[in-house]
Design an enzyme around this catalytic site. Structure first.
Site, PDB file in Angstrom:
ATOM      1  N   HIS A   1       0.868  -1.183   0.000  1.00 59.14           N
ATOM      2  CA  HIS A   1       0.000   0.000   0.000  1.00 59.14           C
ATOM      3  C   HIS A   1       0.905   1.233   0.000  1.00 59.14           C
ATOM      4  CE1 HIS A   1      -2.825   2.945   1.754  1.00 59.14           C
ATOM      5  NE2 HIS A   1      -3.809   2.120   1.413  1.00 59.14           N
TER       6      HIS A   1
ATOM      7  N   ASP B   1       3.085  -4.235   8.060  1.00 63.01           N
ATOM      8  CA  ASP B   1       1.841  -3.494   7.867  1.00 63.01           C
ATOM      9  C   ASP B   1       0.699  -4.490   8.052  1.00 63.01           C
ATOM     10  OD1 ASP B   1      -0.463  -2.424   6.851  1.00 63.01           O
ATOM     11  OD2 ASP B   1       0.412  -1.733   4.964  1.00 63.01           O
TER      12      ASP B   1
ATOM     13  N   GLN C   1      -4.602  -4.998   6.944  1.00 65.75           N
ATOM     14  CA  GLN C   1      -5.642  -5.913   6.447  1.00 65.75           C
ATOM     15  C   GLN C   1      -5.671  -7.234   7.203  1.00 65.75           C
ATOM     16  OE1 GLN C   1      -8.010  -5.116   4.490  1.00 65.75           O
ATOM     17  NE2 GLN C   1      -7.199  -3.148   3.815  1.00 65.75           N
TER      18      GLN C   1
ATOM     19  N   LYS D   1     -10.522  -0.319  10.598  1.00 67.34           N
ATOM     20  CA  LYS D   1     -10.699  -1.500   9.751  1.00 67.34           C
ATOM     21  C   LYS D   1     -11.076  -2.720  10.592  1.00 67.34           C
ATOM     22  CE  LYS D   1      -7.272   0.050   6.356  1.00 67.34           C
ATOM     23  NZ  LYS D   1      -8.026   0.449   5.171  1.00 67.34           N
TER      24      LYS D   1
ATOM     25  N   CYS E   1      -4.691   2.467  -3.783  1.00 65.55           N
ATOM     26  CA  CYS E   1      -3.447   2.980  -3.169  1.00 65.55           C
ATOM     27  C   CYS E   1      -2.293   2.012  -3.397  1.00 65.55           C
ATOM     28  CB  CYS E   1      -3.625   3.251  -1.676  1.00 65.55           C
ATOM     29  SG  CYS E   1      -4.912   4.421  -1.341  1.00 65.55           S
TER      30      CYS E   1
HETATM   31  C1  PLP Z   1      -2.489  -2.826   3.522  1.00 61.82           C
HETATM   32  C2  PLP Z   1      -2.832  -1.434   3.978  1.00 61.82           C
HETATM   33  N1  PLP Z   1      -1.888  -0.698   4.559  1.00 61.82           N
HETATM   34  C3  PLP Z   1      -2.133   0.537   5.023  1.00 61.82           C
HETATM   35  C4  PLP Z   1      -3.370   1.117   4.883  1.00 61.82           C
HETATM   36  C5  PLP Z   1      -3.590   2.492   5.404  1.00 61.82           C
HETATM   37  O1  PLP Z   1      -4.489   2.478   6.456  1.00 61.82           O
HETATM   38  P1  PLP Z   1      -5.020   3.849   7.087  1.00 61.82           P
HETATM   39  O2  PLP Z   1      -5.622   4.623   5.941  1.00 61.82           O
HETATM   40  O3  PLP Z   1      -6.038   3.412   8.077  1.00 61.82           O
HETATM   41  O4  PLP Z   1      -3.874   4.546   7.686  1.00 61.82           O
HETATM   42  C6  PLP Z   1      -4.384   0.397   4.263  1.00 61.82           C
HETATM   43  C7  PLP Z   1      -5.706   1.010   4.047  1.00 61.82           C
HETATM   44  O5  PLP Z   1      -6.463   0.634   3.197  1.00 61.82           O
HETATM   45  C8  PLP Z   1      -4.107  -0.903   3.811  1.00 61.82           C
HETATM   46  O6  PLP Z   1      -5.058  -1.642   3.228  1.00 61.82           O
END
Ligand code: PLP
Length: 396
Positions: free
Chosen positions: A110, A187, A190, A213, A351
Protein backbone atom coordinates in the site's frame (compact mmCIF):
# COMPACT_ATOMS: atom_id res chain seq x y z
CA UNK A 1 -23.81 -13.30 12.21
CA UNK A 2 -25.21 -10.30 14.07
CA UNK A 3 -26.44 -7.77 11.54
CA UNK A 4 -28.66 -6.02 14.06
CA UNK A 5 -25.55 -4.87 15.96
CA UNK A 6 -24.61 -2.53 13.09
CA UNK A 7 -26.78 0.59 12.60
CA UNK A 8 -25.34 1.12 9.10
CA UNK A 9 -26.81 -2.21 8.01
CA UNK A 10 -30.29 -0.73 8.51
CA UNK A 11 -29.50 1.80 5.78
CA UNK A 12 -30.16 1.09 2.11
CA UNK A 13 -26.61 0.01 1.21
CA UNK A 14 -25.04 -3.30 0.39
CA UNK A 15 -21.52 -2.72 1.60
CA UNK A 16 -18.63 -4.61 0.03
CA UNK A 17 -15.84 -2.16 0.84
CA UNK A 18 -14.81 -3.51 4.22
CA UNK A 19 -11.09 -3.43 3.41
CA UNK A 20 -11.40 0.36 3.15
CA UNK A 21 -13.22 0.68 6.46
CA UNK A 22 -15.64 -1.52 8.35
CA UNK A 23 -19.02 -0.61 9.80
CA UNK A 24 -19.16 -0.05 13.57
CA UNK A 25 -21.27 -2.01 16.06
CA UNK A 26 -23.54 -0.03 18.35
CA UNK A 27 -21.31 -0.71 21.39
CA UNK A 28 -18.50 1.27 19.75
CA UNK A 29 -20.79 4.17 18.87
CA UNK A 30 -22.32 4.22 22.37
CA UNK A 31 -18.89 4.25 24.00
CA UNK A 32 -17.91 7.39 22.10
CA UNK A 33 -21.24 8.99 22.94
CA UNK A 34 -20.85 8.08 26.63
CA UNK A 35 -17.43 9.69 26.81
CA UNK A 36 -18.72 13.01 25.50
CA UNK A 37 -21.97 12.95 27.44
CA UNK A 38 -20.97 11.38 30.77
CA UNK A 39 -17.29 11.81 31.59
CA UNK A 40 -15.75 14.22 29.09
CA UNK A 41 -12.30 15.11 30.46
CA UNK A 42 -8.68 15.12 29.47
CA UNK A 43 -6.45 12.22 30.45
CA UNK A 44 -3.44 12.33 32.75
CA UNK A 45 -3.91 16.02 33.36
CA UNK A 46 -5.67 16.29 36.66
CA UNK A 47 -6.04 14.83 40.06
CA UNK A 48 -9.81 15.15 39.77
CA UNK A 49 -12.06 12.11 39.64
CA UNK A 50 -13.27 12.77 36.09
CA UNK A 51 -9.79 12.84 34.66
CA UNK A 52 -8.84 9.85 36.79
CA UNK A 53 -11.79 7.90 35.39
CA UNK A 54 -11.07 8.68 31.72
CA UNK A 55 -7.33 8.02 32.19
CA UNK A 56 -8.10 4.59 33.60
CA UNK A 57 -10.48 3.78 30.75
CA UNK A 58 -7.86 4.93 28.23
CA UNK A 59 -5.14 2.79 29.78
CA UNK A 60 -7.49 -0.20 29.99
CA UNK A 61 -7.71 -0.05 26.20
CA UNK A 62 -3.92 -0.19 25.95
CA UNK A 63 -4.10 -3.43 27.96
CA UNK A 64 -6.86 -4.77 25.70
CA UNK A 65 -4.84 -4.03 22.56
CA UNK A 66 -1.77 -5.64 24.12
CA UNK A 67 -3.74 -8.80 24.99
CA UNK A 68 -5.33 -8.83 21.56
CA UNK A 69 -1.95 -9.15 19.80
CA UNK A 70 -0.01 -10.80 22.64
CA UNK A 71 2.23 -7.81 23.40
CA UNK A 72 3.09 -6.03 26.64
CA UNK A 73 1.13 -2.86 27.35
CA UNK A 74 4.26 -0.69 27.28
CA UNK A 75 4.83 -1.81 23.69
CA UNK A 76 1.58 -0.27 22.41
CA UNK A 77 1.75 3.28 21.04
CA UNK A 78 -1.51 4.98 20.07
CA UNK A 79 -1.31 6.71 16.69
CA UNK A 80 -3.82 8.00 14.14
CA UNK A 81 -3.76 4.84 12.01
CA UNK A 82 -1.53 2.51 10.02
CA UNK A 83 -0.31 5.33 7.78
CA UNK A 84 0.61 7.43 10.78
CA UNK A 85 2.35 4.49 12.50
CA UNK A 86 4.53 3.74 9.48
CA UNK A 87 5.34 7.40 8.76
CA UNK A 88 6.32 7.92 12.39
CA UNK A 89 8.61 4.89 12.21
CA UNK A 90 10.28 6.17 9.07
CA UNK A 91 11.33 9.22 11.13
CA UNK A 92 12.03 7.38 14.39
CA UNK A 93 14.43 5.09 12.53
CA UNK A 94 16.12 7.76 10.44
CA UNK A 95 19.25 7.69 12.59
CA UNK A 96 19.97 4.04 11.86
CA UNK A 97 20.02 4.63 8.08
CA UNK A 98 23.22 5.79 6.41
CA UNK A 99 24.27 6.40 2.83
CA UNK A 100 24.27 3.15 0.80
CA UNK A 101 22.25 1.25 3.38
CA UNK A 102 19.30 -0.67 1.97
CA UNK A 103 15.59 -0.84 2.77
CA UNK A 104 13.49 -3.66 1.33
CA UNK A 105 9.79 -3.38 0.53
CA UNK A 106 7.62 -5.11 -2.11
CA UNK A 107 5.80 -4.04 -5.24
CA UNK A 108 2.42 -4.89 -3.65
CA UNK A 109 2.73 -2.55 -0.67
CA UNK A 110 0.00 0.00 0.00
CA UNK A 111 1.32 3.52 -0.65
CA UNK A 112 1.51 4.04 3.09
CA UNK A 113 4.12 1.28 3.35
CA UNK A 114 5.86 2.38 0.17
CA UNK A 115 6.23 6.16 0.07
CA UNK A 116 7.58 6.67 3.65
CA UNK A 117 10.48 4.28 2.84
CA UNK A 118 11.03 5.75 -0.60
CA UNK A 119 11.26 9.20 1.01
CA UNK A 120 13.55 8.00 3.81
CA UNK A 121 15.90 6.48 1.22
CA UNK A 122 15.94 9.78 -0.67
CA UNK A 123 16.65 11.76 2.53
CA UNK A 124 19.52 9.51 3.55
CA UNK A 125 20.83 8.51 0.07
CA UNK A 126 20.03 4.90 0.87
CA UNK A 127 18.85 2.29 -1.62
CA UNK A 128 15.22 1.15 -1.90
CA UNK A 129 14.92 -2.48 -3.01
CA UNK A 130 11.43 -3.37 -4.27
CA UNK A 131 10.70 -7.09 -4.40
CA UNK A 132 8.38 -8.58 -6.99
CA UNK A 133 5.63 -10.87 -5.76
CA UNK A 134 4.46 -14.36 -6.65
CA UNK A 135 1.42 -14.82 -8.89
CA UNK A 136 -0.85 -15.03 -5.83
CA UNK A 137 0.57 -11.78 -4.40
CA UNK A 138 2.81 -13.25 -1.67
CA UNK A 139 6.45 -12.39 -1.07
CA UNK A 140 8.71 -15.31 -1.72
CA UNK A 141 11.16 -16.08 1.12
CA UNK A 142 13.76 -17.22 -1.41
CA UNK A 143 13.50 -13.92 -3.31
CA UNK A 144 13.99 -12.10 -0.02
CA UNK A 145 17.04 -14.30 0.70
CA UNK A 146 18.50 -13.32 -2.67
CA UNK A 147 18.06 -9.61 -1.99
CA UNK A 148 18.90 -9.20 1.68
CA UNK A 149 22.48 -8.52 2.74
CA UNK A 150 24.47 -6.89 5.51
CA UNK A 151 23.58 -3.42 4.18
CA UNK A 152 19.88 -4.12 4.70
CA UNK A 153 18.68 -2.17 7.74
CA UNK A 154 14.89 -2.34 7.39
CA UNK A 155 12.43 -4.71 5.72
CA UNK A 156 8.85 -3.38 5.60
CA UNK A 157 6.18 -5.73 4.22
CA UNK A 158 2.44 -6.28 4.42
CA UNK A 159 0.96 -9.17 6.37
CA UNK A 160 -2.15 -9.38 4.15
CA UNK A 161 -2.31 -7.50 0.85
CA UNK A 162 -5.19 -5.06 0.33
CA UNK A 163 -5.42 -5.96 -3.38
CA UNK A 164 -4.72 -9.67 -3.74
CA UNK A 165 -5.73 -10.57 -0.19
CA UNK A 166 -2.67 -12.85 -0.01
CA UNK A 167 -1.25 -13.69 3.42
CA UNK A 168 2.52 -13.63 3.82
CA UNK A 169 4.42 -16.15 5.89
CA UNK A 170 5.63 -13.53 8.36
CA UNK A 171 7.44 -15.97 10.63
CA UNK A 172 9.52 -17.41 7.82
CA UNK A 173 10.32 -13.93 6.46
CA UNK A 174 11.19 -12.80 9.98
CA UNK A 175 13.72 -15.63 10.43
CA UNK A 176 15.55 -14.58 7.28
CA UNK A 177 15.49 -10.87 8.17
CA UNK A 178 16.82 -11.35 11.68
CA UNK A 179 19.76 -13.43 10.47
CA UNK A 180 20.94 -10.16 8.91
CA UNK A 181 20.11 -8.09 12.01
CA UNK A 182 17.69 -5.98 10.01
CA UNK A 183 14.44 -4.66 11.50
CA UNK A 184 11.17 -6.20 10.36
CA UNK A 185 8.20 -3.83 10.13
CA UNK A 186 4.84 -5.33 9.27
CA UNK A 187 1.84 -3.49 7.87
CA UNK A 188 -1.03 -5.35 9.52
CA UNK A 189 -3.85 -3.10 8.30
CA UNK A 190 -5.64 -5.91 6.45
CA UNK A 191 -4.63 -8.75 8.74
CA UNK A 192 -5.89 -7.43 12.05
CA UNK A 193 -9.60 -8.06 11.43
CA UNK A 194 -9.08 -11.33 9.58
CA UNK A 195 -6.52 -13.42 11.43
CA UNK A 196 -5.41 -13.90 15.00
CA UNK A 197 -2.26 -11.86 15.51
CA UNK A 198 0.44 -12.86 17.96
CA UNK A 199 3.37 -10.50 17.57
CA UNK A 200 5.63 -12.62 19.77
CA UNK A 201 4.98 -15.75 17.76
CA UNK A 202 5.45 -13.84 14.49
CA UNK A 203 8.73 -12.46 15.85
CA UNK A 204 8.23 -9.04 14.26
CA UNK A 205 9.94 -5.88 15.50
CA UNK A 206 7.09 -3.49 14.68
CA UNK A 207 3.47 -4.10 13.69
CA UNK A 208 1.10 -1.35 12.50
CA UNK A 209 -2.69 -1.33 12.17
CA UNK A 210 -5.81 0.88 12.17
CA UNK A 211 -8.84 0.80 14.45
CA UNK A 212 -11.35 1.69 11.74
CA UNK A 213 -10.70 -1.50 9.75
CA UNK A 214 -11.49 -3.66 12.80
CA UNK A 215 -14.97 -2.26 13.64
CA UNK A 216 -13.50 0.62 15.64
CA UNK A 217 -13.56 4.38 15.04
CA UNK A 218 -11.41 6.36 12.63
CA UNK A 219 -8.52 8.40 14.01
CA UNK A 220 -6.95 5.64 16.07
CA UNK A 221 -4.18 3.28 15.08
CA UNK A 222 -1.54 1.21 16.78
CA UNK A 223 2.17 1.01 16.50
CA UNK A 224 3.42 -2.08 18.29
CA UNK A 225 7.18 -2.12 18.85
CA UNK A 226 9.46 -4.33 20.92
CA UNK A 227 10.08 -2.50 24.19
CA UNK A 228 13.85 -2.34 23.81
CA UNK A 229 13.53 -0.86 20.30
CA UNK A 230 10.99 1.72 21.41
CA UNK A 231 13.21 2.63 24.37
CA UNK A 232 16.08 3.38 22.03
CA UNK A 233 14.07 5.60 19.71
CA UNK A 234 13.84 9.37 20.00
CA UNK A 235 10.34 10.88 19.80
CA UNK A 236 9.64 13.33 16.97
CA UNK A 237 6.73 15.18 18.54
CA UNK A 238 7.23 17.16 21.74
CA UNK A 239 4.78 18.77 24.15
CA UNK A 240 2.40 17.99 26.96
CA UNK A 241 2.29 14.64 28.74
CA UNK A 242 5.28 13.08 26.98
CA UNK A 243 7.85 14.78 29.19
CA UNK A 244 9.33 13.74 32.48
CA UNK A 245 10.80 17.15 33.26
CA UNK A 246 11.58 20.38 31.40
CA UNK A 247 14.12 23.06 32.30
CA UNK A 248 15.46 25.94 30.23
CA UNK A 249 18.42 23.84 29.11
CA UNK A 250 17.06 20.33 28.92
CA UNK A 251 14.07 18.02 28.67
CA UNK A 252 13.72 14.42 29.74
CA UNK A 253 10.93 12.15 28.55
CA UNK A 254 8.53 9.74 30.14
CA UNK A 255 9.06 6.04 29.54
CA UNK A 256 7.87 4.14 26.49
CA UNK A 257 5.13 4.34 25.19
CA UNK A 258 4.14 7.70 26.73
CA UNK A 259 7.07 9.57 25.24
CA UNK A 260 5.51 8.96 21.81
CA UNK A 261 2.08 10.33 22.75
CA UNK A 262 2.53 14.11 22.89
CA UNK A 263 -0.40 16.44 23.46
CA UNK A 264 -4.07 15.59 23.86
CA UNK A 265 -4.71 12.24 22.22
CA UNK A 266 -7.84 11.04 20.40
CA UNK A 267 -9.41 9.83 23.64
CA UNK A 268 -12.88 8.93 22.35
CA UNK A 269 -11.42 6.93 19.45
CA UNK A 270 -9.18 4.98 21.82
CA UNK A 271 -12.21 4.16 23.98
CA UNK A 272 -14.20 3.12 20.90
CA UNK A 273 -11.36 0.83 19.85
CA UNK A 274 -11.57 -0.89 23.23
CA UNK A 275 -15.22 -1.76 22.55
CA UNK A 276 -14.35 -2.96 19.03
CA UNK A 277 -11.85 -5.40 20.53
CA UNK A 278 -14.48 -6.60 23.03
CA UNK A 279 -16.84 -7.08 20.10
CA UNK A 280 -14.36 -9.13 18.06
CA UNK A 281 -13.54 -11.23 21.11
CA UNK A 282 -17.24 -11.83 21.73
CA UNK A 283 -17.91 -13.12 18.20
CA UNK A 284 -14.49 -14.77 17.85
CA UNK A 285 -12.06 -13.77 15.12
CA UNK A 286 -11.84 -17.37 13.89
CA UNK A 287 -15.63 -17.55 13.55
CA UNK A 288 -15.60 -14.29 11.62
CA UNK A 289 -12.81 -15.54 9.38
CA UNK A 290 -14.45 -18.91 8.67
CA UNK A 291 -17.74 -17.26 7.79
CA UNK A 292 -16.03 -14.86 5.37
CA UNK A 293 -13.99 -17.61 3.72
CA UNK A 294 -17.17 -19.61 3.06
CA UNK A 295 -18.98 -16.58 1.76
CA UNK A 296 -16.07 -15.82 -0.56
CA UNK A 297 -16.32 -19.33 -2.02
CA UNK A 298 -19.94 -18.56 -2.90
CA UNK A 299 -18.97 -15.17 -4.34
CA UNK A 300 -16.25 -16.66 -6.55
CA UNK A 301 -18.63 -19.34 -7.82
CA UNK A 302 -21.22 -16.73 -8.75
CA UNK A 303 -18.69 -14.34 -10.29
CA UNK A 304 -17.49 -17.12 -12.58
CA UNK A 305 -20.85 -16.85 -14.36
CA UNK A 306 -20.11 -13.29 -15.44
CA UNK A 307 -19.18 -13.06 -19.09
CA UNK A 308 -15.63 -11.81 -19.75
CA UNK A 309 -14.64 -11.55 -16.08
CA UNK A 310 -11.00 -11.71 -15.12
CA UNK A 311 -10.49 -12.57 -11.43
CA UNK A 312 -6.92 -11.90 -10.32
CA UNK A 313 -6.84 -13.65 -6.95
CA UNK A 314 -9.20 -16.60 -7.14
CA UNK A 315 -6.54 -18.85 -5.57
CA UNK A 316 -6.36 -16.89 -2.31
CA UNK A 317 -9.15 -18.88 -0.71
CA UNK A 318 -8.31 -17.77 2.82
CA UNK A 319 -8.92 -14.14 2.04
CA UNK A 320 -11.84 -11.72 2.35
CA UNK A 321 -10.96 -9.95 -0.90
CA UNK A 322 -11.82 -10.58 -4.55
CA UNK A 323 -10.09 -8.48 -7.21
CA UNK A 324 -11.37 -8.44 -10.78
CA UNK A 325 -12.04 -6.63 -14.01
CA UNK A 326 -14.62 -7.26 -16.69
CA UNK A 327 -12.97 -7.03 -20.10
CA UNK A 328 -13.82 -3.86 -22.02
CA UNK A 329 -15.59 -2.22 -19.08
CA UNK A 330 -13.62 0.24 -16.95
CA UNK A 331 -13.60 -0.53 -13.23
CA UNK A 332 -14.89 2.98 -12.48
CA UNK A 333 -17.94 2.30 -14.67
CA UNK A 334 -18.63 -0.90 -12.73
CA UNK A 335 -18.27 1.01 -9.46
CA UNK A 336 -20.64 3.76 -10.62
CA UNK A 337 -23.17 1.28 -11.97
CA UNK A 338 -23.25 -0.67 -8.70
CA UNK A 339 -23.51 2.57 -6.77
CA UNK A 340 -26.74 3.36 -8.65
CA UNK A 341 -28.12 0.24 -6.97
CA UNK A 342 -26.61 1.22 -3.58
CA UNK A 343 -23.99 -1.49 -3.81
CA UNK A 344 -20.65 -0.17 -2.60
CA UNK A 345 -17.42 -1.66 -3.93
CA UNK A 346 -13.99 -0.13 -4.43
CA UNK A 347 -12.82 0.65 -7.96
CA UNK A 348 -9.43 2.14 -8.73
CA UNK A 349 -5.79 1.49 -7.91
CA UNK A 350 -6.45 0.84 -4.20
CA UNK A 351 -3.45 2.98 -3.17
CA UNK A 352 -1.24 0.38 -4.87
CA UNK A 353 -0.21 2.10 -8.11
CA UNK A 354 3.09 0.22 -8.48
CA UNK A 355 1.24 -3.10 -8.16
CA UNK A 356 -1.43 -2.08 -10.69
CA UNK A 357 1.39 -1.35 -13.17
CA UNK A 358 2.89 -4.74 -12.31
CA UNK A 359 -0.50 -6.36 -13.11
CA UNK A 360 -0.53 -4.27 -16.32
CA UNK A 361 -3.84 -2.61 -15.53
CA UNK A 362 -4.65 0.92 -14.46
CA UNK A 363 -7.36 -0.12 -12.02
CA UNK A 364 -9.50 -3.00 -10.78
CA UNK A 365 -12.74 -3.65 -8.92
CA UNK A 366 -12.34 -4.90 -5.35
CA UNK A 367 -14.98 -6.63 -3.27
CA UNK A 368 -14.00 -7.02 0.36
CA UNK A 369 -16.28 -9.05 2.60
CA UNK A 370 -17.06 -8.90 6.27
CA UNK A 371 -18.81 -11.36 8.56
CA UNK A 372 -22.03 -9.30 8.29
CA UNK A 373 -22.34 -9.73 4.51
CA UNK A 374 -24.77 -12.34 3.17
CA UNK A 375 -25.37 -14.60 0.19
CA UNK A 376 -28.49 -12.57 -0.61
CA UNK A 377 -26.33 -9.46 -0.93
CA UNK A 378 -24.02 -11.35 -3.27
CA UNK A 379 -27.00 -12.48 -5.37
CA UNK A 380 -28.03 -8.86 -5.80
CA UNK A 381 -24.50 -7.89 -6.84
CA UNK A 382 -24.34 -10.70 -9.38
CA UNK A 383 -27.74 -9.75 -10.81
CA UNK A 384 -26.39 -6.30 -11.67
CA UNK A 385 -22.97 -7.51 -12.85
CA UNK A 386 -24.63 -10.03 -15.20
CA UNK A 387 -26.11 -7.17 -17.12
CA UNK A 388 -23.21 -4.74 -16.65
CA UNK A 389 -22.42 -4.54 -20.38
CA UNK A 390 -26.05 -3.77 -21.33
CA UNK A 391 -26.56 -1.30 -18.50
CA UNK A 392 -23.37 0.60 -19.27
CA UNK A 393 -24.23 0.81 -22.98
CA UNK A 394 -27.54 2.35 -21.94
CA UNK A 395 -25.89 4.80 -19.54
CA UNK A 396 -23.29 6.18 -21.94
C1 PLP B 1 -2.49 -2.83 3.52
C2 PLP B 1 -2.83 -1.43 3.98
N1 PLP B 1 -1.89 -0.70 4.56
C3 PLP B 1 -2.13 0.54 5.02
C4 PLP B 1 -3.37 1.12 4.88
C5 PLP B 1 -3.59 2.49 5.40
O1 PLP B 1 -4.49 2.48 6.46
P1 PLP B 1 -5.02 3.85 7.09
O2 PLP B 1 -5.62 4.62 5.94
O3 PLP B 1 -6.04 3.41 8.08
O4 PLP B 1 -3.87 4.55 7.69
C6 PLP B 1 -4.38 0.40 4.26
C7 PLP B 1 -5.71 1.01 4.05
O5 PLP B 1 -6.46 0.63 3.20
C8 PLP B 1 -4.11 -0.90 3.81
O6 PLP B 1 -5.06 -1.64 3.23
Amino acid sequence: MNREDFPMLKEKYIYFNNAATSFKPIEVINEINDYYTKYNSNINRGIDSLSYYSTNKYEEVRNKVANFINANNNEIVFTRGTTDSINLLAYFLEDIINENDEIIISIIEHHSNFVPWQKLCKRKKAKLIVLDVEKNGTISPSLLKNNINTNTKIVALNHVSNTMGATNNIKELSNIIHKYNALFIVDGAQAISNIKIDVKDLEVDFYAFSGHKMYGPTGIGILYGKKQLLDNMEPISYGGEMIDSVSIDNTTYKDTPYKFEAGTMMISSVLGLGKAIDYINKIGIINMHNYVVNLRKYLIKQLQNIYNINIYNEQNEDSSIVLFNINNIHSHDIGSLLDKYNIIVRAGHHCCEPFMKYLKVDSTVRISLSFYNTKEEIDKLIEILMKAGDYINELF
